[in-house]
Design a protein around this motif. Sequence first.
Motif, PDB file in Angstrom:
ATOM      1  N   LYS A   1       2.307 -14.710  18.034  1.00  0.00           N
ATOM      2  CA  LYS A   1       0.925 -15.187  18.077  1.00  0.00           C
ATOM      3  C   LYS A   1       0.544 -16.031  16.857  1.00  0.00           C
ATOM      4  N   GLY A   2       1.501 -16.241  15.958  1.00  0.00           N
ATOM      5  CA  GLY A   2       1.226 -17.052  14.782  1.00  0.00           C
ATOM      6  C   GLY A   2       0.301 -16.375  13.789  1.00  0.00           C
ATOM      7  N   LEU A   3       0.345 -15.052  13.737  1.00  0.00           N
ATOM      8  CA  LEU A   3      -0.507 -14.285  12.832  1.00  0.00           C
ATOM      9  C   LEU A   3       0.329 -13.656  11.719  1.00  0.00           C
ATOM     10  N   LEU A   4      -0.293 -12.837  10.887  1.00  0.00           N
ATOM     11  CA  LEU A   4       0.368 -12.259   9.725  1.00  0.00           C
ATOM     12  C   LEU A   4       0.612 -10.765   9.906  1.00  0.00           C
ATOM     13  N   ALA A   5       1.624 -10.271   9.199  1.00  0.00           N
ATOM     14  CA  ALA A   5       1.947  -8.846   9.259  1.00  0.00           C
ATOM     15  C   ALA A   5       2.269  -8.340   7.861  1.00  0.00           C
ATOM     16  N   ILE A   6       2.074  -7.047   7.682  1.00  0.00           N
ATOM     17  CA  ILE A   6       2.420  -6.360   6.446  1.00  0.00           C
ATOM     18  C   ILE A   6       3.518  -5.353   6.773  1.00  0.00           C
ATOM     19  N   GLY A   7       4.621  -5.419   6.050  1.00  0.00           N
ATOM     20  CA  GLY A   7       5.758  -4.555   6.327  1.00  0.00           C
ATOM     21  C   GLY A   7       5.651  -3.192   5.660  1.00  0.00           C
ATOM     22  N   ASN A   8       6.496  -2.283   6.110  1.00  0.00           N
ATOM     23  CA  ASN A   8       6.478  -0.907   5.619  1.00  0.00           C
ATOM     24  C   ASN A   8       7.894  -0.382   5.448  1.00  0.00           C
ATOM     25  N   VAL A   9       8.187   0.180   4.302  1.00  0.00           N
ATOM     26  CA  VAL A   9       9.443   0.861   3.963  1.00  0.00           C
ATOM     27  C   VAL A   9      10.574  -0.106   3.634  1.00  0.00           C
ATOM     28  N   ILE A  10      10.773  -1.153   4.450  1.00  0.00           N
ATOM     29  CA  ILE A  10      11.823  -2.128   4.167  1.00  0.00           C
ATOM     30  C   ILE A  10      11.205  -3.529   4.115  1.00  0.00           C
ATOM     31  N   ASP A  11      11.970  -4.463   3.549  1.00  0.00           N
ATOM     32  CA  ASP A  11      11.511  -5.847   3.438  1.00  0.00           C
ATOM     33  C   ASP A  11      12.124  -6.656   4.583  1.00  0.00           C
ATOM     34  N   THR A  12      11.291  -7.065   5.520  1.00  0.00           N
ATOM     35  CA  THR A  12      11.775  -7.831   6.673  1.00  0.00           C
ATOM     36  C   THR A  12      11.377  -9.304   6.602  1.00  0.00           C
ATOM     37  N   GLN A  13      10.974  -9.774   5.422  1.00  0.00           N
ATOM     38  CA  GLN A  13      10.480 -11.150   5.355  1.00  0.00           C
ATOM     39  C   GLN A  13      11.549 -12.168   5.729  1.00  0.00           C
ATOM     40  N   SER A  14      12.808 -11.873   5.434  1.00  0.00           N
ATOM     41  CA  SER A  14      13.865 -12.818   5.788  1.00  0.00           C
ATOM     42  C   SER A  14      13.960 -13.006   7.297  1.00  0.00           C
TER      43      SER A  14
ATOM     44  N   VAL B   1       3.820 -11.062   5.085  1.00  0.00           N
ATOM     45  CA  VAL B   1       3.289 -11.496   3.789  1.00  0.00           C
ATOM     46  C   VAL B   1       3.820 -10.631   2.660  1.00  0.00           C
ATOM     47  N   ALA B   2       3.796  -9.329   2.856  1.00  0.00           N
ATOM     48  CA  ALA B   2       4.202  -8.390   1.806  1.00  0.00           C
ATOM     49  C   ALA B   2       4.658  -7.096   2.468  1.00  0.00           C
ATOM     50  N   SER B   3       5.387  -6.291   1.717  1.00  0.00           N
ATOM     51  CA  SER B   3       5.864  -5.012   2.232  1.00  0.00           C
ATOM     52  C   SER B   3       5.842  -3.965   1.136  1.00  0.00           C
ATOM     53  N   ALA B   4       5.555  -2.724   1.542  1.00  0.00           N
ATOM     54  CA  ALA B   4       5.684  -1.586   0.636  1.00  0.00           C
ATOM     55  C   ALA B   4       7.079  -1.018   0.827  1.00  0.00           C
ATOM     56  N   LEU B   5       7.882  -1.042  -0.219  1.00  0.00           N
ATOM     57  CA  LEU B   5       9.275  -0.620  -0.103  1.00  0.00           C
ATOM     58  C   LEU B   5       9.483   0.819  -0.557  1.00  0.00           C
ATOM     59  N   TRP B   6      10.334   1.528   0.166  1.00  0.00           N
ATOM     60  CA  TRP B   6      10.736   2.875  -0.211  1.00  0.00           C
ATOM     61  C   TRP B   6      12.155   2.824  -0.747  1.00  0.00           C
ATOM     62  N   HIS B   7      12.373   3.416  -1.909  1.00  0.00           N
ATOM     63  CA  HIS B   7      13.701   3.488  -2.507  1.00  0.00           C
ATOM     64  C   HIS B   7      14.110   4.960  -2.567  1.00  0.00           C
ATOM     65  N   PHE B   8      15.070   5.339  -1.734  1.00  0.00           N
ATOM     66  CA  PHE B   8      15.475   6.744  -1.656  1.00  0.00           C
ATOM     67  C   PHE B   8      16.461   7.132  -2.758  1.00  0.00           C
ATOM     68  N   GLU B   9      16.952   6.146  -3.490  1.00  0.00           N
ATOM     69  CA  GLU B   9      17.966   6.428  -4.509  1.00  0.00           C
ATOM     70  C   GLU B   9      17.536   7.481  -5.529  1.00  0.00           C
ATOM     71  N   PRO B  10      16.322   7.418  -6.103  1.00  0.00           N
ATOM     72  CA  PRO B  10      15.927   8.462  -7.064  1.00  0.00           C
ATOM     73  C   PRO B  10      15.934   9.867  -6.463  1.00  0.00           C
ATOM     74  N   THR B  11      15.527   9.982  -5.194  1.00  0.00           N
ATOM     75  CA  THR B  11      15.514  11.283  -4.525  1.00  0.00           C
ATOM     76  C   THR B  11      16.926  11.814  -4.339  1.00  0.00           C
ATOM     77  N   LEU B  12      17.795  10.993  -3.776  1.00  0.00           N
ATOM     78  CA  LEU B  12      19.162  11.438  -3.507  1.00  0.00           C
ATOM     79  C   LEU B  12      19.934  11.691  -4.789  1.00  0.00           C
ATOM     80  N   ASP B  13      19.771  10.824  -5.764  1.00  0.00           N
ATOM     81  CA  ASP B  13      20.506  10.991  -7.017  1.00  0.00           C
ATOM     82  C   ASP B  13      20.108  12.273  -7.735  1.00  0.00           C
ATOM     83  N   ALA B  14      18.835  12.632  -7.659  1.00  0.00           N
ATOM     84  CA  ALA B  14      18.380  13.881  -8.276  1.00  0.00           C
ATOM     85  C   ALA B  14      19.022  15.076  -7.571  1.00  0.00           C
ATOM     86  N   ALA B  15      19.098  15.018  -6.253  1.00  0.00           N
ATOM     87  CA  ALA B  15      19.703  16.120  -5.492  1.00  0.00           C
ATOM     88  C   ALA B  15      21.200  16.232  -5.790  1.00  0.00           C
TER      89      ALA B  15
END
Length: 348
Positions: A245-258, A265-279
């Motif tokens: 539709k030629g509109l805008l979206a905001i991403g979640n957890v991963i970056d899908t801009q490519s 336009v923008a995304s909130a990224l989740w990085h699980f590395e700190p969680t897993l590395d601590a475990a």
Amino acid sequence: MSKSPAPKILVKRRQLLASGAAAVATLALSATLPGFIGPAAAQEEPIKVAAIYTVPVEQQWVSRIHKAAQAAKERGDIEYVFSESVSNNDYERVMREYAEAGHDLIVGEAFAVEDAARAVAADYPDTAFLIGSSFKPDDANPNFAVFDNYIQDASYLTGIIAGAMTESNNIGMVGGYPIPEVNRLMNAFMAGAREINPEVEFQVAFIGSWFDPPKAKETAFAQIDGGADVLYAERFGVSDAAQEKGLLAIGNVIDTQSDYPDTVVASALWHFEPTLDAAIAKVRDGSFKAEDYGVYSFMKEKGSSLAPLGTFEGKVPEEAMKLVEEKRKAILDGSFTVEIDDSEPKSS
């Protein structure tokens, strides 16, 4: 007054036995190896990690866990196997098979199989379980730690951007299920949008699935018909609707801009590395116990971040980007805290 019992700590007996035997063998070689520098130089054996996913590893949330595990495997910290698209009815069986196979750490999610997952953990006290859950840890299951994607910090920042980019003051939001780990991200996003644009309104919908791109897409189309010109893509399929539709979206957890260079336009990224590395570290040193790993997803712990704007660099209003940076710094230094609101978000 009696004292509370000390918290139970998971100690990997087979690891201790194995490390003890390895130390004896290493010391035995010390007299015959020139330049021997002692057991401290020996490489620690990788721990055995198994993951169980109810959706394909391409799905946003699971992909971040899988990515972190692959990175740990490449470093030589773990051996890693996984099962994907496991049905809820089959989840307990797969958990038990991995536990029986002697894996040190089992990772997964228990959002629809909570009781079964905790029952399995109780039957395998020498196995560490790090499980995505909406509930808190319980000392009755000392080897069952929980995590969740507390990326409300980054979600709040993307909300600021969305609030500045909408022209109709109408934002559509499509989620999977109205459970805490989804609700808190949506509520933080809405708070960020209202911070910069008090006039903005929201259409909120849940599709009842973690992975149904066609249904998410159709739901997004309905919101577009209702006046939305920016879409919050908590699920796959939403950005496809915005793109068509030629509109805008905001991403979640991963970056899908490519994949959507003119849409996301923008995304909130989740990085699980700190969680897993601590475990991994706690399993290795025998200190793994029932605790909440949610804090490792906070921005100050490097568990979440705002994705680079990429193709939208310079296209977001300057006022919004100044506010984003101001809030980002405040989150990191602790002078501003994004509210964790797990209540179900509602349409305006």
